[in-house]
Design a protein around this motif. Structure first.
Motif, short mmCIF file in Angstrom:
data_model
loop_
_atom_site.label_atom_id
_atom_site.label_comp_id
_atom_site.label_asym_id
_atom_site.label_seq_id
_atom_site.Cartn_x
_atom_site.Cartn_y
_atom_site.Cartn_z
N TYR A 35 0.84 -1.18 0.00
CA TYR A 35 0.00 0.00 0.00
C TYR A 35 0.89 1.25 0.00
CZ TYR A 35 -3.98 -2.97 1.31
OH TYR A 35 -4.97 -3.91 1.33
N PHE A 45 -4.17 0.76 -2.10
CA PHE A 45 -3.70 -0.56 -2.52
C PHE A 45 -2.87 -0.48 -3.79
CE2 PHE A 45 -3.87 -5.06 -3.08
CZ PHE A 45 -4.15 -5.31 -4.42
N GLN A 48 -1.26 -7.21 -4.55
CA GLN A 48 -1.32 -8.35 -3.66
C GLN A 48 -0.65 -9.54 -4.33
OE1 GLN A 48 -5.06 -10.56 -2.55
NE2 GLN A 48 -4.44 -9.95 -0.48
N ARG A 55 -1.78 -11.40 -7.62
CA ARG A 55 -3.20 -11.72 -7.63
C ARG A 55 -4.06 -10.50 -7.91
NH1 ARG A 55 -5.14 -16.55 -5.68
NH2 ARG A 55 -3.50 -18.13 -5.76
N GLY A 56 -3.56 -9.33 -7.60
CA GLY A 56 -4.35 -8.13 -7.82
C GLY A 56 -3.45 -6.91 -7.88
N ARG A 57 -3.92 -5.90 -8.61
CA ARG A 57 -3.15 -4.69 -8.79
C ARG A 57 -4.07 -3.49 -8.70
NH1 ARG A 57 1.70 -3.70 -12.25
NH2 ARG A 57 1.92 -1.43 -12.36
N LEU A 90 3.68 0.79 2.71
CA LEU A 90 3.33 -0.19 3.72
C LEU A 90 3.18 -1.57 3.12
CD1 LEU A 90 0.59 2.02 5.39
CD2 LEU A 90 2.69 1.30 6.52
N VAL A 97 -5.13 -15.55 0.81
CA VAL A 97 -5.91 -14.49 0.19
C VAL A 97 -7.29 -14.43 0.83
CG1 VAL A 97 -7.00 -13.70 -1.95
CG2 VAL A 97 -4.69 -14.62 -1.99
N GLN A 98 -7.83 -15.61 1.18
CA GLN A 98 -9.16 -15.65 1.76
C GLN A 98 -9.18 -15.14 3.20
OE1 GLN A 98 -7.92 -18.27 -0.05
NE2 GLN A 98 -9.12 -17.69 -1.84
N GLN A 99 -8.08 -15.29 3.88
CA GLN A 99 -7.95 -14.76 5.24
C GLN A 99 -7.83 -13.25 5.13
OE1 GLN A 99 -8.13 -15.97 8.36
NE2 GLN A 99 -7.77 -13.89 9.07
N THR A 100 -8.83 -12.52 5.47
CA THR A 100 -8.85 -11.12 5.13
C THR A 100 -8.21 -10.21 6.16
OG1 THR A 100 -11.09 -11.09 6.03
CG2 THR A 100 -10.88 -11.29 3.66
N ALA A 101 -7.88 -10.72 7.35
CA ALA A 101 -7.23 -9.88 8.35
C ALA A 101 -5.80 -9.60 7.91
CB ALA A 101 -7.25 -10.55 9.71
N GLN A 102 -5.51 -8.37 7.50
CA GLN A 102 -4.18 -7.99 7.07
C GLN A 102 -3.47 -7.23 8.18
OE1 GLN A 102 -3.93 -6.25 3.17
NE2 GLN A 102 -5.66 -7.43 2.39
N HIS A 103 -2.23 -7.61 8.40
CA HIS A 103 -1.41 -7.01 9.46
C HIS A 103 -0.26 -6.26 8.82
CE1 HIS A 103 -3.58 -9.17 12.63
NE2 HIS A 103 -3.69 -10.12 11.73
N PHE A 104 -0.08 -5.02 9.24
CA PHE A 104 0.85 -4.12 8.58
C PHE A 104 2.19 -4.01 9.30
CE2 PHE A 104 -1.55 -1.95 5.26
CZ PHE A 104 -2.84 -2.32 5.56
N TYR B 32 -16.89 -7.38 4.98
CA TYR B 32 -15.89 -7.44 6.05
C TYR B 32 -15.31 -6.05 6.24
CZ TYR B 32 -11.66 -9.07 8.50
OH TYR B 32 -10.64 -9.28 9.41
N TYR B 36 -8.44 0.20 12.16
CA TYR B 36 -7.01 0.25 12.43
C TYR B 36 -6.68 1.52 13.21
CZ TYR B 36 -6.02 -3.43 8.95
OH TYR B 36 -5.96 -4.61 8.25
N TRP B 95 -13.38 -7.55 -2.65
CA TRP B 95 -12.93 -8.74 -3.35
C TRP B 95 -12.88 -8.45 -4.84
CZ3 TRP B 95 -11.15 -12.90 -0.83
CH2 TRP B 95 -11.50 -13.03 0.52
N TYR B 101 -8.42 -12.00 -5.34
CA TYR B 101 -7.60 -11.21 -4.42
C TYR B 101 -8.53 -10.33 -3.60
CZ TYR B 101 -8.23 -6.88 -7.10
OH TYR B 101 -8.75 -5.76 -7.71
N ASN B 102 -7.99 -9.80 -2.53
CA ASN B 102 -8.75 -8.82 -1.76
C ASN B 102 -7.88 -7.64 -1.43
OD1 ASN B 102 -7.40 -10.60 0.31
ND2 ASN B 102 -8.33 -9.10 1.68
#
Lengths: 113, 116
Positions: A35, A45, A48, A55-57, A90, A97-104, B32, B36, B95, B101-102
């Motif tokens: 990010y 963003f 990813q 997977r994503g841009r 960041l 990818v499915q686990q959406t909790a992102q830690h920075f 979701y 933060y 998503w 991706y997310n």
């Protein structure tokens, strides 16, 4: 346990140069996202990666690129730096990818002169 | 366009009071949401999350409320302490590419200032 680590913490470059930023995810996390946070705004963003594949841009020019290594660490590369690239970069990790909790991580502060 | 916005850019409270930070989101399909906390010179720190099948979730001194009807989130901090002073962001999970991706969509943030 160590959190997301990024290096360097600060960097000063001049216009036209190239920069490489590095990120090590939380142990066991396979997904890394990048990010950009401009002063006074929320993070935007960029990419990813999961299992070494993009997977994503986000809406960033082709001057921005990244890759992920077999140990799930990642690099963000920016070519032909512009003044507007000055920002906090960041890195965030998550288990999948499915686990959406992102830690920075605490980011790399990039200043362009 | 996609956006997650905040109603109040700055919130000043007295130590010991309760704080409420509000946030509006734009994508009704979002399932979701995350709050933060970002202190000066640091990255965003995960506080609490909530999925769209819930309307309330509680943590230690924090509560998140979700109103899907009006696409609104709030973060309540009980007995606010000086260490709570920071910028708070709500983030909406998006998503992309059929779930390939997310990404998190952040607002501009609310600065919470706690006065003794």
């Amino acid at each position: 346990d160590a959190g997301v680590t990024q290096s360097p913490t600060h960097l000063i470059k001049t216009r036209g140069q190239h920069v490489t930023l590095r990120c090590s995810p939380i142990s066991g996390h396979k997904s890394v996202s990048w990010y950009q946070q401009v002063l006074g705004q929320g993070p935007q963003f960029i990419f990813q990666y999961y299992e070494k594949e993009e997977r994503g841009r986000g809406n960033f020019p082709d001057r921005f690129s990244a890759r992920q290594f077999p140990n799930y660490s990642s690099e963000l590369n920016v070519n032909a730096l512009l003044l507007g690239d000055s920002a906090l970069y960041l890195c965030a990790s998550s288990s999948t990818v499915q686990q959406t909790a992102q830690h920075f991580g605490d980011g790399t502060r990039l200043s362009i002169l | 366009g996609e956006s997650v916005g905040l109603h109040l850019p700055t919130l000043s409270v007295q130590e010991g009071d309760n704080s409420i930070i509000n946030c509006a989101y734009s994508n009704s399909a979002s399932d979701y949401f995350i709050w933060y906390k970002q202190e000066s010179g640091k990255g965003p720190q995960f506080i609490i999350d909530i999925r769209s099948n819930m309307d309330k979730r509680q943590g230690q001194r924090v509560t998140v409320l979700l109103n899907k009807t009006v696409k609104h989130l709030s973060l309540q901090i009980a007995a606010t302490q000086p260490g709570d002073s920071a910028v708070y962001f709500c983030a909406e999970n998006f998503w992309g590419s059929s779930g390939g991706y997310n990404k998190l969509i952040f607002g501009a943030g609310t600065r919470l200032a706690v006065h003794p």
